[in-house]
Structure formats: C-alpha cells, structure tokens
Design a protein around this motif. Sequence first.
Motif, PDB file in Angstrom:
ATOM      1  N   UNK A 311       0.598  -1.489  -0.398  1.00  0.00           N
ATOM      2  CA  UNK A 311      -0.068   0.008   0.187  1.00  0.00           C
ATOM      3  C   UNK A 311       0.362   0.976  -0.397  1.00  0.00           C
ATOM      4  N   UNK A 312       1.973   0.770   0.569  1.00  0.00           N
ATOM      5  CA  UNK A 312       3.152   2.784   1.013  1.00  0.00           C
ATOM      6  C   UNK A 312       3.456   2.380  -0.494  1.00  0.00           C
ATOM      7  N   UNK A 313       4.037   1.859  -1.360  1.00  0.00           N
ATOM      8  CA  UNK A 313       3.770   1.873  -3.095  1.00  0.00           C
ATOM      9  C   UNK A 313       3.551   2.328  -3.729  1.00  0.00           C
ATOM     10  N   UNK A 314       1.743   1.523  -3.345  1.00  0.00           N
ATOM     11  CA  UNK A 314       1.026   2.536  -4.213  1.00  0.00           C
ATOM     12  C   UNK A 314       0.124   3.542  -4.160  1.00  0.00           C
ATOM     13  N   UNK A 315       1.118   4.533  -3.028  1.00  0.00           N
ATOM     14  CA  UNK A 315       0.477   5.481  -2.682  1.00  0.00           C
ATOM     15  C   UNK A 315       2.213   6.377  -3.429  1.00  0.00           C
ATOM     16  N   UNK A 332      -7.242  -5.995  -5.789  1.00  0.00           N
ATOM     17  CA  UNK A 332      -6.735  -6.684  -6.727  1.00  0.00           C
ATOM     18  C   UNK A 332      -5.230  -7.066  -6.723  1.00  0.00           C
ATOM     19  N   UNK A 333      -4.057  -5.929  -6.716  1.00  0.00           N
ATOM     20  CA  UNK A 333      -2.808  -5.969  -6.787  1.00  0.00           C
ATOM     21  C   UNK A 333      -2.593  -6.479  -5.102  1.00  0.00           C
ATOM     22  N   UNK A 334      -2.981  -6.332  -4.138  1.00  0.00           N
ATOM     23  CA  UNK A 334      -2.809  -7.214  -3.164  1.00  0.00           C
ATOM     24  C   UNK A 334      -2.680  -8.751  -3.026  1.00  0.00           C
ATOM     25  N   UNK A 335      -4.343  -8.980  -3.824  1.00  0.00           N
ATOM     26  CA  UNK A 335      -4.622 -10.087  -4.254  1.00  0.00           C
ATOM     27  C   UNK A 335      -3.454 -11.303  -4.813  1.00  0.00           C
ATOM     28  N   UNK A 336      -3.097 -10.703  -6.061  1.00  0.00           N
ATOM     29  CA  UNK A 336      -2.524 -11.218  -7.079  1.00  0.00           C
ATOM     30  C   UNK A 336      -1.433 -11.606  -5.977  1.00  0.00           C
ATOM     31  N   UNK A 337      -0.818 -10.893  -5.168  1.00  0.00           N
ATOM     32  CA  UNK A 337       0.878 -11.679  -3.902  1.00  0.00           C
ATOM     33  C   UNK A 337       0.136 -12.553  -3.010  1.00  0.00           C
ATOM     34  N   UNK A 338      -1.171 -12.479  -3.188  1.00  0.00           N
ATOM     35  CA  UNK A 338      -1.026 -13.647  -1.827  1.00  0.00           C
ATOM     36  C   UNK A 338      -1.405 -15.332  -2.353  1.00  0.00           C
ATOM     37  N   UNK A 339      -1.570 -14.821  -3.970  1.00  0.00           N
ATOM     38  CA  UNK A 339      -2.123 -16.528  -4.313  1.00  0.00           C
ATOM     39  C   UNK A 339      -1.631 -16.982  -5.758  1.00  0.00           C
ATOM     40  N   UNK A 340      -0.970 -17.876  -5.861  1.00  0.00           N
ATOM     41  CA  UNK A 340       0.767 -18.265  -7.247  1.00  0.00           C
ATOM     42  C   UNK A 340      -0.142 -18.508  -8.381  1.00  0.00           C
ATOM     43  N   UNK A 358       0.975  -1.553 -12.142  1.00  0.00           N
ATOM     44  CA  UNK A 358       1.398  -1.266 -10.871  1.00  0.00           C
ATOM     45  C   UNK A 358       2.004  -2.559 -10.597  1.00  0.00           C
ATOM     46  N   UNK A 359       1.420  -3.504 -11.091  1.00  0.00           N
ATOM     47  CA  UNK A 359       2.098  -4.964 -10.967  1.00  0.00           C
ATOM     48  C   UNK A 359       3.766  -4.606 -10.817  1.00  0.00           C
ATOM     49  N   UNK A 360       4.292  -4.240 -12.116  1.00  0.00           N
ATOM     50  CA  UNK A 360       5.173  -4.367 -12.491  1.00  0.00           C
ATOM     51  C   UNK A 360       6.207  -3.998 -11.985  1.00  0.00           C
ATOM     52  N   UNK A 361       5.593  -2.504 -11.679  1.00  0.00           N
ATOM     53  CA  UNK A 361       6.645  -1.641 -10.231  1.00  0.00           C
ATOM     54  C   UNK A 361       5.873  -2.141  -9.175  1.00  0.00           C
ATOM     55  N   UNK A 362       5.404  -2.845  -8.757  1.00  0.00           N
ATOM     56  CA  UNK A 362       5.346  -3.938  -6.894  1.00  0.00           C
ATOM     57  C   UNK A 362       6.307  -4.962  -7.240  1.00  0.00           C
ATOM     58  N   UNK A 363       6.466  -5.671  -8.383  1.00  0.00           N
ATOM     59  CA  UNK A 363       7.635  -6.063  -8.283  1.00  0.00           C
ATOM     60  C   UNK A 363       8.707  -5.539  -8.231  1.00  0.00           C
ATOM     61  N   UNK A 364       9.171  -4.906  -9.130  1.00  0.00           N
ATOM     62  CA  UNK A 364      10.668  -4.119  -9.598  1.00  0.00           C
ATOM     63  C   UNK A 364      10.987  -3.773  -7.427  1.00  0.00           C
TER      64      UNK A 364
END
Length: 732
Positions: A311-315, A332-340, A358-364
């Motif tokens: 959430x800090x990254x998303x802000x 959705x973004x939080x959920x993708x990191x909670x499931x395979x 946002x997914x690419x940014x969070x992954x990085x």
Amino acid sequence: MPVKIDGYLEAVTYRNEENDYTVARFYLEGQGESVTVVGHLSGVSEGETLRLSGQWKQHPRFGKQFGIESFEYVHPDTEQGIERYLGSGLLKGIGPVTAGRIVAKFGRKTLDVIDNNPEQLRKVSGLGRKKVALICESWGQQRDIRRLMIFLQSHGIGGAIAARIYRRYRERGVEVVSRDPYALAREVRGIGFATADRIARSLGFAADNPARLESGLVYTGELAAERGHTSLPLGKFLQRAAELLCVEAETLEPVLRRLADLGRLEVERGEDGEHVYTSDCFWAEVTVAENIVRLTAQPGLAFQVDAKQIYDTLKKYGRERSIELSDEQKKALLGTFSAGVSVITGGPGTGKTTLVEALVLLAAERGMSAVLAAPTGRAAKRMSEATGCEASTIHRLLGWSFAEGAFLHNDERRLKGDMFVIDEVSMVDIQLMASLLEAIPDGALLVLMGDADQLPSIGPGRVLDDLIACGRVPTFRLQQIFRQAGRSRIVTNAHRIREGKMPEGAPPLDDSAGAGGKLTPGENDFLIVNQRDCSRAREMLVTLAADRLAARFGIDPARELQVITPMNRGECGTRELNKALQERLNPHGAKISFARGGFRVGDRVMQLRNDYEKDVFNGDVGSILAANADNQTVLVDFDGRPVAYEGMELDDLNMAYAVTVHKSQGSEYPAVLLVLQPEHHVMLQRNLLYTAISRGKSLVVVICDPASLKKALENNRVQFRYTRLADRLKIM
C-alpha cells in the motif's frame, strides 16, 4: 455435345479462392480474338495454353460467354506461345526477359530442350549453373503437379489441393492417393476428412471401409475442437459421427474403442458419463488442470506478502502519476501477491492497463523479475507501451525448436521469472494455455488478465471462463469506469452493450465541419450510421474509409483504420470488402500474378497460421513491400521486419483491409469501421458486438441495419462449449 476451343489464358478477372471458379479472358488461337470464359480452372495461371470443353451461352448482363465443363493442358507449339508460357511466372528463374532469350536461342524446340537436355540452357546469356538447376527443379515440379492435377481433376479435386498433396508426397502423390486417400486427412495440412472422403468414394471405397470409419471418427473429434469443444459426451460424439458417415451409430463404438487403444482418440469416464477427446485436447486439458494445481499449491514461495509495504508503494505510485487507484484495483493488486495464480477481469476503461503498470512496479520494488506476454503481437506491444517493459507474444516467449518440433520451454526447461503477467487471456485456447502453464516455474506468481465478456478463443476451450468458474483461482472483477475513460462514448457504449442497452451515437458526420484535426477520445468518438441496404452499406463504408474519415478526423486509412465485419462471406463480408477497399486504397499497386488472392504490392495482409520458422503468427498484420516474379517471392513488412514468402507459402496470407471480429480480437486500432447487416444474422450476438467496438481506441463508426443491431444486442446466448476443465479442477 461439348464444344472444344483452343487458346491461352490471357487474363484472370475473378477467381473464387474457395472453389477456383474463374472468370477470365481467353485468347482463341488462330482466330485473333479474345472471349470471356467462366468455370472451374484449378491450378491454371495466366499465359497457359489450354483446350476447353463446354458450351457457349448468352449472359443477360455480360453477353456471350463460354461455360467451362472441363479442360486439358496443351503445350504451346509456336515461338510466341512458348515465350508467353515460360514468361508467365510459372517457373522459378524465368521471367519475361529470360523467356525471350531462351526462345530466341532454341525456337520451337525450347520445351523439348528443357525436358530432355536442360544443360543446353547454359548457352543462353545470363543462365548459370544455379539458375539452370532452379529452372529444372521447377519444371519437374510442374510436370509432376500436372500429372497429379489431371488425376485429381478426374475425381473433382481442384488445383490448390493438388499443390498441397504434391508438396507432401512429391512424385508419389498419385500412388498415395490411390492406395489410401484417407492418409491425406492425417498428413496434409489444409485437407480434411470431407475432401479425402470425396476422393476415396470416387475411387470406389465402400461406405463401411475400416479406414473410412476410423478417419471419420477422428474427424468428428477434430470438428468438435474446431467448434470450440475440448470433448463431447460419448452418445453425442457417436451420433455426430454416424450422421457424418451415414452409418448406424452402434457400428462405430467398437471402432472408437480400437482408436482409443491406439491413442488416436481418448475416452474418459466421469461422474456424468464418458467423454471423447482428440488426443491433443485431452493432453491440454489435463495439463492445464495439473499445472493450475501445482502453481496454486505453492504461491510465491520466495516472496512473503507485506500488505503495508504494497500500500505504501501504491500511494507513492499514485502521487507520481496523479492517479488514484480504486479500492477494486488495490484489492486486486494485493490479491495477486497472495495467490500463486489469480485472474483479473474487467471491461474497457476499468483500469486493467494501469494495473499491469502497477504490478510491474510492485514486482520491481520487491526484487522480483516480471515477465509480460499476450497472445498477439499488437496486445504485447500495448503492454510494452503501458509499462515501459518488454512484452512478447506467448509463442515467442516459449520459443520453438525445429529440431524437436515443440516449444523450447516446457516442464523440463521452464522459463525464468518471478511474476508472469498474461494479458488478453480470453483469446488463449486450451492447447496454448497448457504449453504456457507447464513452462511457468515453481513458486512463481501468475496473473491472468482478460475481459470475460469478449468472444471466447478461436481454438478449443473456454479457459478464462473455466478458471473463474472452478472456484480454485482467486478472481478480481473490475467494474468501476474511471473518469477519463468515462468521457469516451466508446467506453460507455461498450458497457451499455454488455448490459444489453442500445449504444448512443454522436450526430452524423457533417462534411461542412471541415477537418477535425487530431483524433482523440471524446463524446464524438462513436458514430452510428443507419443503412439497411447491404450494397449501399458497402459503398458507404468504402467512401468513409478512403475519403471522409481522413478529411474529418485526419485518419490515415493505411495505418490507423481497421474495417471489421462479422463474416468472410457476403456483400459485406471480408472477401468482397477487401476487394473494394483494395481498389480505393491501393489502386496502383503492382499486381502479383503468381499469387492466389489477388495481392498487389502495398496491400495490407494478415498471417493465417502460426509459422515458427518465419517467427510470424496467426493474426499478425503486415504490408507487402515487393514481389519478384522470377523467384515467385513476396516480401512482407511486419512492424519493420521484412519476411519472405515463396510459392505456396503465400496461401498463409490474406488481405486485411477488412477482417472478421474474431481475427481482430486482441488488437486495438485508433479507428474502427464496423458493419452489421441482415446477411450477418447467424453471427449476430452481444459478445461479438461488444468485442468489435472494444477494438477502437479513438473512433468507432458503426454502419448498420437497425434491426441487425437490435438483434445483436438481444442475443446474449453464448455458444455452448463442452469442456471439463472447471469440473476437473473442482475435484483435484
């Protein structure tokens, strides 16, 4: 009594690519005049000398014509005829100039020299060892093809099929076809059971011939896959096969069991009875299920979820881009990191593209390597533009080994990456999804994105729907339309159509308004033009495409506009529209006489099948750069990459000024012209209309019969597909 006329084919004015029905000008030898001939001329090129059998008739509009009932090949016996024949583009290495030099040297003995003493050709200026070898090879091919064509023509089979048979069997073609015509359905691309059966029956094969029954059962499975099913219930399968073969259904079950023992078909028992699969579909469905279980069983082993960090990254991301993510997107973004494995679905304007970024940014931020892919080149390019990261097609991601005849990456050589984001998953069929999933490494996160309301994949299965329905894969639905997207009538109308509501169009085009300048999304980006007459609709479409949209919006029809229609056939189908658009958009392009399809240099074309050797895939669009008649080669530009097509490889291309809705799926165009007419009635349904208008980014113009538009909106029946993936996943 049939009349016989001798001469040469002067010019082909029309040829139906489906059945080789041809309208041509035919020069009558010895009479000094040309006549119109009509009929089936398979495997015949301009410049060839023929003996035609048929009848003279008077057409009420076009006058005197000769109706062709049959034809024979005749070698020309005059120097002029031989030169014209050799220079027609029929033989590799010989164009009009070279043909003139050869005939000047050998005169009326030219064909005899090529047939019996081809080494004499080296006496002709400009013909070296390599070129003579090329001419000899081409001459031999033509001789064998003609023998095969004459044999097949006697059994009602056209030239295009004969060419495919020759390419597979070479000089053995007549022998193979005579011994086992059903081998054609197994071994020759583009020839199915119906064609093989027609040949077999003409050769005297009985209706209950074991080879016929086996081939018909396999074809029943293949036909079910072509219609989107991964399997069929046993009873339905046997009934369809019995109708195809005109035999009793009970006589087929022992044959089916024998084919299952041989691995040519699969029969599986479930709680609801037995189901019949092709071997490919069975492998694919089992592979998808097993790998979904594998990937969901060990979600992101190397990366623990830290909701606060995300959430800090998303802000921070929102502040930097002046974007405020919705609660749906954050969940959705939080959920993708909670499931395979997770699914994100939503319509246009709901922020799927923002989510990818946002997914690419969070992954990085979490030290993860992200891999992006989509089923088509255009969809992959959009992902790259949205994220600044490289994205590829799924086919290119998996690679291809010609030595092994399979993808390079599989369950033994998996891909490298921590997060895999796949877009436009509604387009991915069961077989491609199986190849992708088995290549995803253990512990990786897999995010599948797509619009569940679009048309399903062209190939078998309904993968996205089944993954959502199985209950095993977390699914996040995006429904909120963002303010900027909400200003676009394309976006709002897409959602209206999805709900079964009539789209709202802007005022009609007003020529007096002058040029509109740069094309941008807005309230005037969706136009509806009512036209009930199909012929007038086609004329209007061509005028809009060639003139009015360019003048009003500054659209470049060659690069920014795509015409879309539901069907290939009919006055407003792709075939007729492509001819009309070619005449207006590329009237002066040099005609390519040696290629089927009426191509010209400068034409927009589409690839019709995956060609791993050329690295060109089904649906890729390019333009013809050049053509070489001597080598019978065409050069096509695909996004700045020239690709050569030779001879019969040109059958893999089709004109693409107009494409079907199915072929447009996964692509996005600055401007779309969609036509809906009563002749499209069998295809008119809501998800087809929704998919078509969703292809437009900045402008959509719908030329429609109002009743057809209404029918499409009201028909929300999605074609049922038999698949067992969801049920399979529920019990694993």
